[in-house]
Design a protein around this motif. Structure first.
Motif, PDB file in Angstrom:
ATOM      1  N   GLU A 184      46.196 -19.438 -11.008  1.00 41.14           N
ATOM      2  CA  GLU A 184      45.066 -20.350 -11.182  1.00 41.14           C
ATOM      3  C   GLU A 184      45.542 -21.780 -11.406  1.00 41.14           C
ATOM      4  O   GLU A 184      45.056 -22.494 -12.285  1.00 41.14           O
ATOM      5  CB  GLU A 184      44.170 -19.886 -12.325  1.00 41.14           C
ATOM      6  CG  GLU A 184      43.557 -18.518 -12.065  1.00 41.14           C
ATOM      7  CD  GLU A 184      42.641 -18.061 -13.187  1.00 41.14           C
ATOM      8  OE1 GLU A 184      42.752 -18.610 -14.309  1.00 41.14           O
ATOM      9  OE2 GLU A 184      41.837 -17.162 -12.952  1.00 41.14           O
ATOM     10  N   GLY A 185      46.520 -22.205 -10.611  1.00 40.49           N
ATOM     11  CA  GLY A 185      47.022 -23.575 -10.675  1.00 40.49           C
ATOM     12  C   GLY A 185      48.016 -23.835 -11.790  1.00 40.49           C
ATOM     13  O   GLY A 185      48.483 -24.965 -11.945  1.00 40.49           O
ATOM     14  N   VAL A 244      51.426 -24.279  -6.095  1.00 39.85           N
ATOM     15  CA  VAL A 244      50.060 -24.564  -6.544  1.00 39.85           C
ATOM     16  C   VAL A 244      49.140 -24.844  -5.360  1.00 39.85           C
ATOM     17  O   VAL A 244      48.009 -24.348  -5.291  1.00 39.85           O
ATOM     18  CB  VAL A 244      50.062 -25.745  -7.530  1.00 39.85           C
ATOM     19  CG1 VAL A 244      48.656 -26.262  -7.781  1.00 39.85           C
ATOM     20  CG2 VAL A 244      50.703 -25.330  -8.856  1.00 39.85           C
ATOM     21  N   ALA A 245      49.625 -25.644  -4.401  1.00 38.18           N
ATOM     22  CA  ALA A 245      48.801 -25.989  -3.241  1.00 38.18           C
ATOM     23  C   ALA A 245      48.475 -24.753  -2.407  1.00 38.18           C
ATOM     24  O   ALA A 245      47.328 -24.558  -1.982  1.00 38.18           O
ATOM     25  CB  ALA A 245      49.511 -27.035  -2.392  1.00 38.18           C
ATOM     26  N   ALA A 300      45.977 -22.316  -4.103  1.00 31.82           N
ATOM     27  CA  ALA A 300      44.603 -22.826  -4.008  1.00 31.82           C
ATOM     28  C   ALA A 300      44.046 -22.652  -2.601  1.00 31.82           C
ATOM     29  O   ALA A 300      42.872 -22.314  -2.421  1.00 31.82           O
ATOM     30  CB  ALA A 300      44.570 -24.301  -4.419  1.00 31.82           C
ATOM     31  N   TRP A 301      44.878 -22.873  -1.583  1.00 26.64           N
ATOM     32  CA  TRP A 301      44.419 -22.731  -0.199  1.00 26.64           C
ATOM     33  C   TRP A 301      44.049 -21.280   0.094  1.00 26.64           C
ATOM     34  O   TRP A 301      42.996 -21.006   0.678  1.00 26.64           O
ATOM     35  CB  TRP A 301      45.504 -23.204   0.761  1.00 26.64           C
ATOM     36  CG  TRP A 301      45.168 -22.935   2.200  1.00 26.64           C
ATOM     37  CD1 TRP A 301      44.212 -23.554   2.949  1.00 26.64           C
ATOM     38  CD2 TRP A 301      45.783 -21.954   3.048  1.00 26.64           C
ATOM     39  NE1 TRP A 301      44.197 -23.024   4.223  1.00 26.64           N
ATOM     40  CE2 TRP A 301      45.143 -22.035   4.309  1.00 26.64           C
ATOM     41  CE3 TRP A 301      46.808 -21.025   2.867  1.00 26.64           C
ATOM     42  CZ2 TRP A 301      45.505 -21.219   5.377  1.00 26.64           C
ATOM     43  CZ3 TRP A 301      47.167 -20.208   3.932  1.00 26.64           C
ATOM     44  CH2 TRP A 301      46.519 -20.312   5.171  1.00 26.64           C
ATOM     45  N   SER A 331      40.649 -20.325  -1.422  1.00 29.13           N
ATOM     46  CA  SER A 331      39.446 -20.938  -0.862  1.00 29.13           C
ATOM     47  C   SER A 331      39.279 -20.719   0.638  1.00 29.13           C
ATOM     48  O   SER A 331      38.310 -21.199   1.226  1.00 29.13           O
ATOM     49  CB  SER A 331      39.452 -22.447  -1.150  1.00 29.13           C
ATOM     50  OG  SER A 331      40.581 -23.075  -0.550  1.00 29.13           O
ATOM     51  N   PRO A 351      48.684 -31.741  -5.113  1.00 32.43           N
ATOM     52  CA  PRO A 351      48.012 -30.477  -4.786  1.00 32.43           C
ATOM     53  C   PRO A 351      46.899 -30.110  -5.749  1.00 32.43           C
ATOM     54  O   PRO A 351      46.916 -29.051  -6.376  1.00 32.43           O
ATOM     55  CB  PRO A 351      49.164 -29.474  -4.842  1.00 32.43           C
ATOM     56  CG  PRO A 351      50.075 -30.034  -5.882  1.00 32.43           C
ATOM     57  CD  PRO A 351      49.998 -31.522  -5.734  1.00 32.43           C
ATOM     58  N   PHE A 352      45.890 -30.991  -5.839  1.00 28.32           N
ATOM     59  CA  PHE A 352      44.770 -30.749  -6.751  1.00 28.32           C
ATOM     60  C   PHE A 352      43.436 -30.879  -6.021  1.00 28.32           C
ATOM     61  O   PHE A 352      42.613 -31.727  -6.375  1.00 28.32           O
ATOM     62  CB  PHE A 352      44.849 -31.699  -7.944  1.00 28.32           C
ATOM     63  CG  PHE A 352      46.147 -31.682  -8.679  1.00 28.32           C
ATOM     64  CD1 PHE A 352      46.532 -30.577  -9.417  1.00 28.32           C
ATOM     65  CD2 PHE A 352      47.006 -32.765  -8.618  1.00 28.32           C
ATOM     66  CE1 PHE A 352      47.747 -30.552 -10.099  1.00 28.32           C
ATOM     67  CE2 PHE A 352      48.222 -32.752  -9.292  1.00 28.32           C
ATOM     68  CZ  PHE A 352      48.583 -31.644 -10.034  1.00 28.32           C
ATOM     69  N   PRO A 353      43.134 -30.055  -5.028  1.00 30.37           N
ATOM     70  CA  PRO A 353      43.961 -28.909  -4.663  1.00 30.37           C
ATOM     71  C   PRO A 353      44.829 -29.100  -3.429  1.00 30.37           C
ATOM     72  O   PRO A 353      45.708 -28.291  -3.178  1.00 30.37           O
ATOM     73  CB  PRO A 353      42.902 -27.837  -4.375  1.00 30.37           C
ATOM     74  CG  PRO A 353      41.775 -28.602  -3.783  1.00 30.37           C
ATOM     75  CD  PRO A 353      41.765 -29.941  -4.485  1.00 30.37           C
ATOM     76  N   ALA A 354      44.594 -30.161  -2.616  1.00 27.16           N
ATOM     77  CA  ALA A 354      45.264 -30.152  -1.312  1.00 27.16           C
ATOM     78  C   ALA A 354      45.518 -31.549  -0.746  1.00 27.16           C
ATOM     79  O   ALA A 354      45.451 -31.748   0.456  1.00 27.16           O
ATOM     80  CB  ALA A 354      44.424 -29.351  -0.310  1.00 27.16           C
ATOM     81  N   ASP A 366      42.570 -37.837 -12.339  1.00 26.11           N
ATOM     82  CA  ASP A 366      42.555 -37.486 -10.913  1.00 26.11           C
ATOM     83  C   ASP A 366      42.548 -38.747 -10.090  1.00 26.11           C
ATOM     84  O   ASP A 366      41.585 -39.519 -10.137  1.00 26.11           O
ATOM     85  CB  ASP A 366      41.299 -36.662 -10.588  1.00 26.11           C
ATOM     86  CG  ASP A 366      41.308 -35.332 -11.287  1.00 26.11           C
ATOM     87  OD1 ASP A 366      42.404 -34.766 -11.398  1.00 26.11           O
ATOM     88  OD2 ASP A 366      40.242 -34.869 -11.698  1.00 26.11           O
TER      89      ASP A 366
END
Length: 307
Positions: A35-36, A120-121, A124-125, A128, A230-233, A306
């Motif tokens: 989860e990141g 992390v990236a 997340a990919w 989703s 990468p938050f997210p991409a 961010d």
């Protein structure tokens, strides 16, 4: 100023793309992403030998380092983190929280940044993009986690990266433009940034975003570096620029406050707690400190931001 988040050098860990169809991920050294968050201790990623791998819902090949392969594992057990809740200094930590430790560890931190950002990236990919955008069928991981393949139509889906620009703007008096975004907490300021839109170059995105958010025109738009975010991409593409404008016209929606500050003013504002800057290790902080001419001390610990 040089930091591990904005580097022109080749990758430290060879990604070995030619091995993605054949590598045995069960025999690789693993880092953990969930989860990141990343399993870390004392500002470094924790690496687990094959015999200590947890059961995995996803494995992602990160590459080859000298004589060993590296993999990111997403644990299948959601309670996995409970076994590392500070025991032995090991715990799951957000990538943002590791920015400053990564910056301070020399080549080791640069390597960990590469591995952590990639893990992390891609986690997340995968989370989703479980379904095919064309037919809606559930996709499945392939090529050691670098592709999702649709079993219905055979289509391959690849990780996306969203380019965004970020720009340090100075005026005729060499003051820096800092702005406050509507969704940030009070006193949090950074330089202007925004996503690149279809049909425009990075430089055109700089001009458009600044015109939309601050109502000023620019000259001398110059590339300054880039940073995976990468938050997210995202990948942040950094620039410097100049303006001759002496009045700002903020949009009042995305940007609610903006100011031009001198070097003396930024030191005083940070010291008084009136200004909270972007975190150490971010390209925003690097561009600000490059303009300043050296490191800027924080009055309070960095807040998450961010940009």
């Amino acid at each position: 100023m040089r930091d591990p988040w904005s580097r022109p050098d080749p990758l430290i860990v060879e990604r070995a793309t030619e091995l993605r169809d054949s590598v045995d991920l069960d025999t690789a050294t693993a880092i953990i992403v969930s989860e990141g968050r990343l399993l870390a201790s004392a500002g470094r990623l924790v690496e687990l030998p094959p015999e200590e791998h947890p059961a995995a819902s996803l494995r992602i090949y990160l590459g080859r380092e000298v004589d060993r392969d590296l993999v990111a594992i997403v644990p299948s057990d959601p309670s996995f983190a409970e076994g590392y809740d500070g025991i032995g200094g090991e715990r799951l930590v957000g990538l943002r929280d590791l920015l400053q430790p990564f910056t301070g560890h020399g080549p080791e931190g640069m390597r960990d940044r590469e591995l952590g950002a990639t893990a992390v990236a891609l986690e997340a990919w995968h989370a989703s993009h479980r379904y095919c955008a064309r037919c809606g069928a559930e996709t499945e991981p392939a090529k050691a986690g670098w592709v999702r393949r649709c079993p219905a139509d055979g289509r391959e889906h690849y990780p996306r990266v969203d380019p965004a620009i970020i720009v340090a703007i100075t005026d005729a008096e060499d003051r820096l433009l800092l702005a406050h975004a509507a969704h940030w907490s009070p006193k949090r300021f950074s330089i202007l940034a925004g996503y690149v839109e279809p049909g425009e170059t990075f430089e055109q995105a700089v001009h458009r975003e600044v015109r939309e958010e601050a109502g000023i025109s620019l000259t001398e738009v110059t590339y300054a570096g880039s940073q995976p975010w990468p938050f997210p991409a995202s990948v942040m593409v950094g620039f410097t620029a100049r303006t001759t404008a002496d009045t700002l016209h903020i949009d009042g929606e995305e940007i609610t406050e903006a100011r031009l500050v001198s070097r003396e003013e930024i030191v005083a504002l940070v010291a008084d707690g009136e200004l909270v800057l972007a975190p150490h290790g971010s390209i925003a902080r690097r561009l600000i400190e490059s303009w300043f001419g050296g490191p800027l001390a924080d009055r309070v610990p960095d807040e998450r931001i961010d940009v």
